[in-house]
Enzyme design. Structure first.
Site, mmCIF file in Angstrom:
data_model
loop_
_atom_site.group_PDB
_atom_site.id
_atom_site.type_symbol
_atom_site.label_atom_id
_atom_site.label_comp_id
_atom_site.label_asym_id
_atom_site.label_seq_id
_atom_site.Cartn_x
_atom_site.Cartn_y
_atom_site.Cartn_z
ATOM 1 N N HIS A 254 0.815 -1.207 0.000
ATOM 2 C CA HIS A 254 0.000 0.000 0.000
ATOM 3 C C HIS A 254 0.854 1.264 0.000
ATOM 4 C CE1 HIS A 254 -3.127 2.781 1.862
ATOM 5 N NE2 HIS A 254 -3.784 2.242 0.854
ATOM 6 N N ARG B 213 -11.269 11.436 9.387
ATOM 7 C CA ARG B 213 -12.374 11.679 8.461
ATOM 8 C C ARG B 213 -13.477 10.641 8.578
ATOM 9 N NH1 ARG B 213 -10.535 10.058 3.484
ATOM 10 N NH2 ARG B 213 -11.925 8.267 3.566
ATOM 11 N N TYR C 126 -8.866 14.470 -4.023
ATOM 12 C CA TYR C 126 -8.357 14.001 -2.736
ATOM 13 C C TYR C 126 -7.264 14.957 -2.263
ATOM 14 C CZ TYR C 126 -10.432 9.291 -3.331
ATOM 15 O OH TYR C 126 -11.283 8.222 -3.483
#
Length: 723
Positions: free
Chosen positions: A444, A573, A477
Site C-alpha cells: 500500500h 475523516r 483528494y
C-alpha cells in the site's frame, strides 16, 4: 499484552483499562455515522444544488461498497458460525442485527433527501422524472427512444417451471411484472433484467433538462414488451452480492488466481435484496426462494434504487449549480528551475499539496526520468493508477528507452484488481519488470524511486505519497507528495523495494519506518516519549490526521497517553473507534471529522517533543498508513519523517493547523458516538477555501520572499480548542 511506560513513568497498563464495550465504538456503526455525515452535505445550503446531488450519489456508492464488503464479511461469519467478537465486544449476529436497522434508516434518509432535492432541482430547471406527467412531445420522444435503443437489448423472461430462474449479477437491477394473458386469462410472471450497457438515466432533448431513470423508462413502456397481456402490477428490485476476494496463501499463480476470483465475485452470495416499496408479496417470496438468501438483508424503501446512479444527472451542463472551477497551481519552485524536477529537488526537499498543487508535478517527475539519458533505473509502486494513466505511459516510455524499470503492481487493490491486471500486462509487454508483491500482504506504500548518474556516481531521487498515483482522484483528494534527494531516504527506499520484490527484510533503516516491520513500534516510541515528557511536567502534545482509526492497541496507547496528561487532537475523516472526552480515560483527547468539497486523505502525525504544537522541533511524519490493524500488521506501508524546515513548517503550521482550525466543514465526535457539526463562529474558517486561495510554503521557492505573504495561521488555546 500489558503495556508499561518506560522507567515506571506510568503504572497504568492496558489490562487495567475499562472493558472493550466501554472504550471502543463499533467499527461498522462508526462507518455508517461517517456516511451520514456525507449525506448531510447533500442538504448543506452553502453548496450548489448539483454538488448536493453529488454528495447524495456518493453516499449511495459508499453504502453499496460497505454492504458488498463489510456487511458481507459479517454475514459470512454468521453463516460459518464464527464467534469472533468485534472491537467493542459484539458477536457477528449482534452486529448484523444492529446493521440492518441502521442501514434501513440510512436508506430512508437518502430517499427523504432525494425527494427534497428533486423539488429544488425542478425549480432550477432540472427535472428527475418519476411519476410525472409528460407532454405529448416528451412522451413520443421517449417511446421512440425506447423502441430504438432499449427494446433491442432487453430480454423478457417468463418465470415458470419451463424457464430456469435467471442469474442476477452483482448490483443488478430487475423488474418483475405480474401479467394476465388476454387470450385465456392465465397469470404469468415475467422478469426483465436491466443490462448494464444501458444508461442509468436518459436525458430528454431540449434546453430544459429532464432525466428519466432506465427502470422508469421500462415500466412506462412495458405494454410494448408484452403485447397480448394485461399488466396487473410491477416491482423493481436490486441485488448486491459479497464482493470481497479472499486470498489463499498457497495460490501458485496470483494473476491466474485473481482472474478467476474476479469472476467468482460477480456470483458471490447475495448480501442485500433491495425492493421498491409495495413490492408484491408473492413476487418477494419468489425472489427470496430463488436467490437463496442466507443471512442477507431484505429492505423495502420508497423512491429510487441504485441512488449512486444520480452521478449521471450531475453531468448536466449547469455550471451555475456547481462549484466554481478550480485549477491547481504548478509549484513555482520547479518553474524557477526551468521545469527541471531533479534540479529543484536537488536544491532541497519539496512537498506538493494536492489538489491545490498540480499532480502534473508527479507525472513530470516520471516523464523527465523516462527521457533523461542519465537516469538508469526507476522503481515504482502502483496501488491504484486509474483508467487513463500517464504514470503507466511514463514507465512504458522509460522501459522502451532502455532503462531498468520495476513496477510493483498490487493485485489486491479492492475493485481495481481487473484494471491492475490490465496495466501489469501492458507493462510487461513493454519490458518492465512487474512484481506482484506478497501473497498475504498488500503493498500500500506510495513510493517512486529514480536512480540518476551524476558526478561520477549515482544519486537517488524519491517520491513518497499519502495518496495513489491516480490523476483523477488527485484532483479531489487532499494528499501530500514529498520529493527528496536525501541519500538516507534513497537507501531506505532501496531496502523497501528489495523487501517487496525479493522478500529481503530490512535489518535497519536510517529514516523510514516500514510496516509490518517497525512502523507500529516507531509510533509507539513517539507516543511513549510524549508520556514521559508529561510526567516530567513538560508540554506534551500529539496531533494526527487520519482517514480511519480502528486499531485497538494504538487506541489504547492514546488512552494511556491521555491519562498521563498528553493533549491529543485528532482529525479522523471516517471510522473512529476511539471514544474521546471520557472522564478518567480520554479527557484530553478531541476528535473531529472534516467533510467538504475535497476528500481529506493525507495521513500526518506530529509530536510536540517537549513544547506546545506547532513548534520547530516537533517530530513530524507523513504516511501511507491509516490507524488500522491491517495497515500496521498486514500491509507494506511507510512512515516518512520530515526533516527539511520549510516542508516541516508547511505540513505542521499550514496543513495540520488548518485542519484543526476549520469550522465550516467540521464535525466533533462526542463520547456517546454522536457527531455534532461545528458552529461556523465569527470569524469562520474553511480550510479548503484557505488552500484554494493561498499558495503552499514549500512550492513557492524564491517567490515566497518576493511575493504576497501566506497568511500565518494561529491556534487559540482553550477548553474547546476550536481555533
Amino acid at each position: 499484552m500489558a503495556f508499561k511506560m518506560s522507567a515506571g513513568e506510568c503504572s497504568v497498563q492496558i489490562e487495567d483499562l475499562p472493558p472493550v464495550q466501554e472504550r471502543f465504538f463499533n467499527r461498522e456503526l462508526s462507518w455508517l455515522a461517517f456516511n451520514r455525515r456525507v449525506l448531510a452535505e447533500a442538504v448543506n445550503p452553502d453548496y450548489p444544488l448539483l454538488e448536493r446531488l453529488r454528495f447524495l450519489s456518493i453516499s449511495g456508492s459508499n453504502l453499496d461498497e460497505f454492504m458488498m464488503v463489510r456487511v458481507a464479511g459479517i454475514a459470512a461469519q454468521v453463516r460459518r458460525q464464527i464467534d469472533e467478537l468485534s472491537i467493542d465486544g459484539k458477536t457477528p449476529q449482534q452486529q448484523l442485527g444492529a446493521l440492518l436497522d441502521a442501514v434501513k434508516d440510512l436508506i430512508d434518509s437518502q430517499q427523504d433527501v432525494l425527494a427534497d432535492l428533486k423539488d429544488e432541482l425542478a425549480e432550477a430547471g432540472i427535472r428527475i422524472i418519476d411519476n410525472d406527467a409528460l407532454n405529448k412531445g416528451e412522451a413520443e420522444w421517449l417511446r421512440d427512444y425506447f423502441e430504438e435503443h432499449v427494446v433491442p437489448v432487453l430480454t423478457p423472461q417468463a418465470i415458470d417451471p419451463a424457464h430456469p430462474f435467471p442469474f442476477i449479477a452483482n448490483q443488478g437491477t430487475g423488474i418483475l411484472f405480474q401479467l394476465q394473458r388476454t387470450a385465456d386469462g392465465a397469470a404469468v410472471t415475467e422478469m426483465i433484467l436491466i443490462p448494464p450497457a444501458l444508461p442509468r438515466f436518459v436525458r430528454l432533448p431540449g434546453p430544459k433538462a429532464s432525466w428519466v431513470g432506465i427502470e422508469e423508462l421500462v415500466r412506462r413502456h412495458a405494454t410494448l414488451l408484452f403485447p397480448g397481456f394485461k399488466i396487473l402490477g410491477d416491482g423493481t428490485f436490486r441485488v448486491l452480492r459479497d464482493s470481497d476476494i479472499e486470498i489463499e496463501e498457497d495460490a501458485e499463480d496470483l494473476v491466474r488466481y485473481f482472474r478467476t476470483a474476479i469472476q467468482r465475485r460477480r456470483r458471490g452470495k447475495v448480501i442485500l435484496l433491495h425492493l421498491q416499496e409495495n413490492f408484491d408479496a408473492d413476487a418477494e417470496k419468489l425472489l427470496r426462494q430463488q436467490l437463496r438468501l442466507d443471512h442477507a438483508l431484505v429492505i423495502k424503501s420508497r423512491g429510487l434504487l441504485a441512488i449512486s446512479g444520480l452521478s449521471a444527472v450531475i453531468e448536466e451542463d449547469r455550471q451555475d449549480l456547481k462549484f466554481d472551477p478550480y485549477n491547481p497551481r504548478y509549484p513555482e519552485r520547479i518553474l524557477e528551475h526551468d521545469g527541471d524536477c531533479f534540479s529543484a529537488i536537488r536544491e532541497k526537499d519539496l512537498v506538493i499539496h494536492h489538489p491545490y498543487e498540480s499532480f502534473e508535478v508527479v507525472i513530470d517527475f516520471l516523464r523527465q526520468a523516462a527521457a533523461d539519458p542519465d537516469v538508469v533505473a526507476i522503481k515504482q509502486t502502483l496501488y491504484r493508477a486509474g483508467k487513463q494513466s500517464a504514470v503507466i505511459a511514463a514507465l512504458i516510455a522509460a522501459a522502451e528507452a532502455g532503462k531498468s524499470v520495476t513496477a510493483v503492481v498490487e493485485l489486491k487493490a479492492r475493485f481495481d484488481e481487473e484494471q491492475n491486471l490490465m496495466w501489469a500486462a501492458q507493462l510487461e509487454r513493454a519490458g518492465v519488470q512487474v512484481i506482484y508483491g506478497f501473497v498475504d500482504w498488500k503493498t500500500h506504500a506510495k513510493v517512486s524511486m529514480v536512480v540518476r548518474r551524476e558526478g561520477g556516481g549515482y544519486r537517488t531521487y524519491c517520491h513518497f505519497g499519502t495518496g495513489n498515483y491516480h490523476p483523477v482522484t488527485a484532483r479531489i483528494y487532499t494528499d501530500l507528495s514529498f520529493f527528496t534527494a536525501d541519500p538516507r531516504m534513497g537507501r531506505d527506499a532501496g531496502q523497501l523495494f528489495n523487501f517487496v520484490t525479493g522478500y529481503v527484510e530490512p535489518k535497519h533503516t536510517e529514516l523510514l519506518a516500514i510496516s509490518p516491520i517497525n512502523l507500529r513500534e516507531r509510533l509507539y516510541e513517539c507516543i511513549e516519549r510524549e508520556v514521559m515528557l508529561a510526567k516530567k511536567g513538560r508540554p506534551a502534545m500529539i496531533w494526527a490526521k487520519l482517514n480511519q482509526l480502528t486499531d485497538p492497541d494504538l487506541i489504547d496507547r492514546l488512552y494511556l497517553a491521555s491519562m498521563a496528561g498528553v493533549e491529543i487532537r485528532l482529525v479522523v475523516r471516517g471510522i473512529c473507534c476511539l471514544k474521546p472526552g471520557v472522564p478518567g480515560l480520554s479527557e484530553t483527547i478531541e476528535v473531529k471529522s472534516i467533510i467538504g468539497r475535497f476528500l481529506e486523505h493525507s495521513r500526518i502525525w506530529a509530536f510536540g517533543n517537549g513544547a506546545n504544537l506547532p513548534n520547530k522541533r516537533a517530530r513530524v511524519f507523513i504516511s501511507s498508513a491509516d490507524g488500522m490493524s491491517r495497515n500496521m500488521g498486514r500491509r507494506v506501508e511507510v512512515l516518512v519523517p520530515v526533516k527539511n524546515p520549510t516542508v516541516h513548517d508547511q505540513i505542521l503550521d499550514q496543513v495540520m493547523l488548518a485542519n484543526l482550525l476549520d469550522t465550516e466543514q467540521s464535525w466533533e465526535l462526542g463520547p456517546d458516538g454522536e457527531y455534532e457539526r461545528f458552529e461556523k463562529g465569527d470569524p469562520s474558517f474553511n480550510l479548503h477555501g484557505y488552500f484554494m486561495t493561498n499558495p503552499s510554503l514549500s512550492g513557492r521557492g524564491a517567490a515566497l520572499s518576493k511575493g504576497r505573504k501566506v497568511p500565518k495561521l494561529a491556534l487559540r488555546r482553550g477548553a474547546a480548542n476550536r481555533g
